[in-house]
Write an enzyme that holds these catalytic residues in place. Structure first.
Site: not given
Ligand code: APR
Length: 236
Positions: A98-99, A115, A144, A146, A185
């Site tokens: 997460n950012v 990230h 910027c 610059c 995910s």
């Molecule tokens: N509690 C737990 N898990 C949850 C909740 C919750 N309240 N709500 C959603 N989720 C789960 C979803 O089921 C999913 O598996 O969080 C996950 C979110 O997945 P993504 O949207 O793919 O996010 P992430 O895994 O962080 O993506 C990875 O992809 O787009 C790039 O750089 C970005 O860091 C990001 C990376």
């Protein structure tokens, strides 16, 4: 759940890997769930150097919208539970994809931001990186001093992760007795690769997610539900 609690309590070293799901209960849409699409664009279409080169204003409109949303959001019980766990575990590393900076605001300290950070901006010309906490930028794309174009201080698809951060994340995952994976995910690499890597190194892997993921059948314990509800119970 009880077994997972015992593993965490008795672990000398704990590593945590979080994704967008841990910020969902703070009102920040995840990338691949409902709300992940912005003006019909998916993250994979905006978070790339090519998209930025083609239309820096559009990409910045997306980040400016996200920065505004995050500025209004508060860390939730899941973020706070991880800060609490850090205070107790002998060795603790929080690795996040997460950012949004919500882990920092919840009090977590040893955070590896794979990230980058949406509150950092970096000049495409002079390379200077700085914090810019304004929730709404006065002009898009921002410039910027610059005169160069500023970009968000995040890692885009196709870009390398900060080498030093990645090395520390691998070391933490490889040394962890327990890896807790919350709200991801696990489809974006190399971050997702930390899960099998930790498991092969001997860690007990606990997953917290509202849905099943590609790793749910691989981990030692897969807890189904919102991180904001499960994490506080897991560490209490
Ligand atoms: N509690 C737990 N898990 C949850 C909740 C919750 N309240 N709500 C959603 N989720 C789960 C979803 O089921 C999913 O598996 O969080 C996950 C979110 O997945 P993504 O949207 O793919 O996010 P992430 O895994 O962080 O993506 C990875 O992809 O787009 C790039 O750089 C970005 O860091 C990001 C990376």
């Amino acid at each position: 759940m009880q077994q997972a609690r015992e593993w965490i309590q008795s672990a000398a070293s704990v590593a945590v890997l979080t994704g967008a799901g841990i910020s969902a209960e703070s009102g920040i849409p995840t990338f691949r769930g409902p709300g992940g699409v912005w003006r019909s664009f998916r993250p994979e279409e905006l978070a790339t150097p090519q998209a930025f080169a083609r239309d820096p204003k559009l990409v910045w409109e997306w980040y400016d919208w996200r920065r505004g949303l995050i500025a209004e959001a508060q860390p939730n019980a899941g973020h706070h539970a991880l800060a609490e766990l850090e205070a107790r575990a002998a060795r603790f590393t929080l690795i996040t994809q997460n950012v949004d900076g919500l882990h920092d605001r919840a009090g977590s300290r040893n955070i590896l931001k794979l990230h980058g950070d949406i509150w950092n901006v970096r000049c495409q010309s002079c390379g200077r990186e700085r914090r810019d906490l304004r929730p709404k930028l006065p002009e898009l794309p921002p410039r910027c001093d610059c005169g160069g174009l500023l970009r968000p201080g995040v890692v885009w698809f196709g870009e390398a992760l900060p080498p030093e951060v990645w090395e520390r994340a691998e070391a933490a995952a490889g040394a962890a007795e327990v890896l807790l994976v919350a709200g991801t995910s696990a489809v974006v690499y190399p971050a997702a690769g930390l899960v099998p890597y930790a498991r092969q190194a001997g860690a007990k892997v606990i997953e917290v997610n509202v849905d099943e993921t590609a790793f749910s059948h691989l981990v030692d314990c897969s807890l189904r539900g919102p991180a904001g509800q499960i994490l506080p119970r897991l560490i209490s």
